[in-house]
Design a protein around this motif. Structure first.
Motif, PDB file in Angstrom:
ATOM      1  N   VAL A 162       0.884  -1.212  -0.132  1.00  0.00           N
ATOM      2  CA  VAL A 162      -0.082   0.045   0.041  1.00  0.00           C
ATOM      3  C   VAL A 162       0.846   1.404  -0.206  1.00  0.00           C
ATOM      4  N   PHE A 163       1.932   1.149   0.576  1.00  0.00           N
ATOM      5  CA  PHE A 163       2.906   2.518   0.739  1.00  0.00           C
ATOM      6  C   PHE A 163       3.665   2.431  -0.303  1.00  0.00           C
ATOM      7  N   VAL A 164       3.508   1.885  -1.592  1.00  0.00           N
ATOM      8  CA  VAL A 164       4.410   1.667  -2.575  1.00  0.00           C
ATOM      9  C   VAL A 164       4.908   3.414  -3.134  1.00  0.00           C
ATOM     10  N   PRO A 165       3.750   3.855  -3.218  1.00  0.00           N
ATOM     11  CA  PRO A 165       3.867   5.441  -3.782  1.00  0.00           C
ATOM     12  C   PRO A 165       4.713   6.180  -2.958  1.00  0.00           C
ATOM     13  N   LEU A 166       4.757   5.879  -1.527  1.00  0.00           N
ATOM     14  CA  LEU A 166       5.426   6.719  -0.692  1.00  0.00           C
ATOM     15  C   LEU A 166       6.944   6.184  -0.648  1.00  0.00           C
ATOM     16  N   TRP A 167       7.080   4.809  -1.056  1.00  0.00           N
ATOM     17  CA  TRP A 167       8.377   4.361  -1.165  1.00  0.00           C
ATOM     18  C   TRP A 167       9.248   4.965  -2.161  1.00  0.00           C
ATOM     19  N   ILE A 168       8.405   5.217  -3.458  1.00  0.00           N
ATOM     20  CA  ILE A 168       8.987   5.858  -4.674  1.00  0.00           C
ATOM     21  C   ILE A 168       9.381   7.217  -4.237  1.00  0.00           C
ATOM     22  N   LEU A 169       8.651   8.040  -3.613  1.00  0.00           N
ATOM     23  CA  LEU A 169       8.716   9.631  -3.227  1.00  0.00           C
ATOM     24  C   LEU A 169       9.934   9.467  -2.211  1.00  0.00           C
ATOM     25  N   MET A 170      10.092   8.578  -1.485  1.00  0.00           N
ATOM     26  CA  MET A 170      11.037   8.568  -0.473  1.00  0.00           C
ATOM     27  C   MET A 170      12.451   8.138  -0.987  1.00  0.00           C
ATOM     28  N   CYS A 171      12.438   7.356  -1.911  1.00  0.00           N
ATOM     29  CA  CYS A 171      13.775   6.955  -2.996  1.00  0.00           C
ATOM     30  C   CYS A 171      14.149   8.264  -3.894  1.00  0.00           C
ATOM     31  N   LEU A 172      13.055   9.006  -4.360  1.00  0.00           N
ATOM     32  CA  LEU A 172      13.466  10.352  -5.119  1.00  0.00           C
ATOM     33  C   LEU A 172      13.871  11.318  -3.936  1.00  0.00           C
ATOM     34  N   SER A 173      13.660  11.272  -2.838  1.00  0.00           N
ATOM     35  CA  SER A 173      13.951  12.244  -1.829  1.00  0.00           C
ATOM     36  C   SER A 173      15.364  12.203  -1.106  1.00  0.00           C
ATOM     37  N   LEU A 174      15.559  10.660  -1.181  1.00  0.00           N
ATOM     38  CA  LEU A 174      17.139  10.021  -0.711  1.00  0.00           C
ATOM     39  C   LEU A 174      18.138  10.472  -1.989  1.00  0.00           C
ATOM     40  N   VAL A 175      17.585  10.627  -3.169  1.00  0.00           N
ATOM     41  CA  VAL A 175      18.614  11.019  -4.209  1.00  0.00           C
ATOM     42  C   VAL A 175      19.080  12.349  -4.190  1.00  0.00           C
ATOM     43  N   GLY A 176      17.904  13.212  -3.800  1.00  0.00           N
ATOM     44  CA  GLY A 176      18.220  14.582  -3.405  1.00  0.00           C
ATOM     45  C   GLY A 176      18.857  14.918  -2.405  1.00  0.00           C
ATOM     46  N   VAL A 177      18.809  14.143  -1.396  1.00  0.00           N
ATOM     47  CA  VAL A 177      19.855  14.086  -0.127  1.00  0.00           C
ATOM     48  C   VAL A 177      21.068  13.751  -0.584  1.00  0.00           C
ATOM     49  N   LEU A 178      21.247  12.771  -1.207  1.00  0.00           N
ATOM     50  CA  LEU A 178      22.742  12.510  -1.447  1.00  0.00           C
ATOM     51  C   LEU A 178      23.312  13.476  -2.425  1.00  0.00           C
ATOM     52  N   TYR A 179      22.688  14.028  -3.238  1.00  0.00           N
ATOM     53  CA  TYR A 179      23.104  15.001  -4.318  1.00  0.00           C
ATOM     54  C   TYR A 179      23.570  16.407  -3.278  1.00  0.00           C
ATOM     55  N   SER A 180      22.679  16.706  -2.477  1.00  0.00           N
ATOM     56  CA  SER A 180      23.149  17.871  -1.799  1.00  0.00           C
ATOM     57  C   SER A 180      24.221  17.539  -0.817  1.00  0.00           C
ATOM     58  N   ILE A 181      24.392  16.336  -0.270  1.00  0.00           N
ATOM     59  CA  ILE A 181      25.818  16.125   0.488  1.00  0.00           C
ATOM     60  C   ILE A 181      27.123  15.975  -0.468  1.00  0.00           C
ATOM     61  N   ILE A 182      26.873  15.507  -1.640  1.00  0.00           N
ATOM     62  CA  ILE A 182      27.974  15.366  -2.501  1.00  0.00           C
ATOM     63  C   ILE A 182      28.398  17.065  -3.207  1.00  0.00           C
ATOM     64  N   PHE A 183      27.402  17.945  -3.484  1.00  0.00           N
ATOM     65  CA  PHE A 183      27.575  19.149  -3.773  1.00  0.00           C
ATOM     66  C   PHE A 183      28.138  19.938  -2.404  1.00  0.00           C
ATOM     67  N   ALA A 184      27.725  19.991  -1.295  1.00  0.00           N
ATOM     68  CA  ALA A 184      28.486  20.306  -0.340  1.00  0.00           C
ATOM     69  C   ALA A 184      29.859  20.074   0.260  1.00  0.00           C
ATOM     70  N   GLY A 185      30.198  18.702  -0.183  1.00  0.00           N
ATOM     71  CA  GLY A 185      31.467  18.286  -0.163  1.00  0.00           C
ATOM     72  C   GLY A 185      32.401  19.013  -1.264  1.00  0.00           C
ATOM     73  N   ILE A 186      31.848  19.022  -2.454  1.00  0.00           N
ATOM     74  CA  ILE A 186      32.724  19.741  -3.499  1.00  0.00           C
ATOM     75  C   ILE A 186      32.855  21.108  -3.257  1.00  0.00           C
ATOM     76  N   LEU A 187      32.078  21.717  -2.623  1.00  0.00           N
ATOM     77  CA  LEU A 187      32.095  23.251  -2.456  1.00  0.00           C
ATOM     78  C   LEU A 187      33.070  23.470  -1.193  1.00  0.00           C
ATOM     79  N   LEU A 188      33.127  22.494  -0.227  1.00  0.00           N
ATOM     80  CA  LEU A 188      34.209  22.585   0.891  1.00  0.00           C
ATOM     81  C   LEU A 188      35.412  22.365   0.232  1.00  0.00           C
TER      82      LEU A 188
END
Length: 356
Positions: free
Chosen positions: A173-199
């Motif tokens: 039942v929570f499949v749509p929410l799982w998909i949304l959380m996976c996309l959110s995790l990709v965004g989190v990973l991108y923000s961490i990598i971007f912050a590391g590059i700027l540092l």
């Protein structure tokens, strides 16, 4: 480390602060109610939600009164867009209030089917698609509308599951929410990598590095706890995991706390709520003039300096006309004083009598 009242409230977003605070209290009360730790009725448990909606209706009412009572205010910048955005937000919240009333009545009496209860929320999700497009066009915020628009399928699955029209497990039942959380995790990973590059980039200034690092930290402490909550809730509903609902929702408190802290640097917000028509910091200083004295004080935690309180001048938008005049005269007086001191002779002149 330097902090002052003016900097603290300059980018403060009171709307997000109220919403996230009410949701935090409501989540805690609902978990205690489901664990039978409190014997309150669901109408009392929903009190933070009622407070939230009351403030929305009151703010829109006062804003509408100011709009019609003072027509010349409509000429201020993007007043029409701000006012229209406030009315759209009011309509969304009123429909959401209808859904919350039906949920509360269903939990209390059980005389409705859940599909009927979820109809207002599904309607909001459909309308929110058009509202998001309008908000992007006029550069307006649309967090609530975006959340509803991307979760329309999740709301339908929840209604069908609660009415037992489908026999899927909660994990499915929570499949749509799982998909949304996976996309959110990709965004989190991108923000961490971007912050590391700027540092590691010496060309980037300190302010940009700090901003990117804070953003990555905030996204991490917002998304990860929600994912942990979803995993715990799914195991609790499917496998009967011996955990109380208070423990299950505890990760959400980390997300709520992060969102509340982020509201102090969110900026934005509609200036027509309660007819304020200005930034919250300016409004706060105009309503409470005594706070201007504290807004002009910066607290410095540097041990090398002798004083812990360092006065600082506020920027022009936060200084009234009288204070601006006094500061201007003080600077002029100091300038004249320095000029006079510079013109004084260093070596005293004495008369020398020549012999006849």
């Amino acid at each position: 480390m330097e902090m002052n009242l003016q900097t603290l409230f300059q980018d403060f977003n009171p709307s997000k602060f109220v919403v996230h605070s009410c949701l935090l209290i409501f989540t805690a009360l609902l978990a205690l109610k489901l664990d039978n730790s409190i014997t309150w009725s669901y109408w009392a448990v929903f009190t933070p939600i009622w407070v939230w909606k009351f403030l929305v209706v009151l703010g829109a009412t006062v804003g509408t009164y100011v709009w019609w009572q003072y027509p010349h205010f409509r000429l201020e910048g993007e007043a029409y867009i701000h006012y229209k955005a406030m009315l759209i937000s009011l309509a969304i919240h009123l429909i959401l209030l209808m859904f919350e009333l039906l949920v509360c009545d269903q939990l209390t009496t059980g005389r409705h089917v859940w599909i009927l209860v979820f109809i207002p929320l599904i309607f909001i999700s459909i309308v929110s698609i058009a509202i998001c497009i309008w908000s992007v066009k006029h550069d307006r915020s649309y967090e609530l509308e975006l959340f509803c628009a991307v979760n329309i399928l999740q709301f339908i699955f929840l209604a069908l599951k609660l009415d037992e029209f489908i026999s899927w497990s909660w994990e499915v039942v929570f499949v749509p929410l799982w998909i949304l959380m996976c996309l959110s995790l990709v965004g989190v990973l991108y923000s961490i990598i971007f912050a590391g590059i700027l540092l590691r980039t010496p060309e980037v200034n300190v302010q940009q590095r700090r901003t990117s690092f804070n953003s990555a930290l905030a996204y991490t402490f917002t998304v990860i706890p929600i994912l942990v909550f979803q995993v715990l809730l799914t195991n609790r509903l499917d496998d009967g995991l011996p955990l109380s609902y208070t423990v299950v929702v505890s990760p959400l408190f980390v997300s709520y706390a992060t969102l509340i802290i982020m509201s102090f640097s969110s900026k934005g917000g509609n200036k027509w709520w309660f007819g304020i028509r200005k930034d919250f910091c300016q409004f706060l200083l105009s309503v409470f003039p005594l706070l201007q004295e504290y807004a002009n004080i910066a607290y410095n935690n540097n041990a090398n300096r002798g004083a812990n309180v360092v006065p600082s001048e506020p920027p022009e938008p936060y200084r009234d006309e009288e204070t601006h005049k006094k500061v201007k005269e003080s600077k002029k007086s100091q300038k004249n004083q320095k000029k006079n001191e510079f013109m004084k002779p260093v070596v005293p002149i004495t008369s020398i009598d020549m012999p006849d």
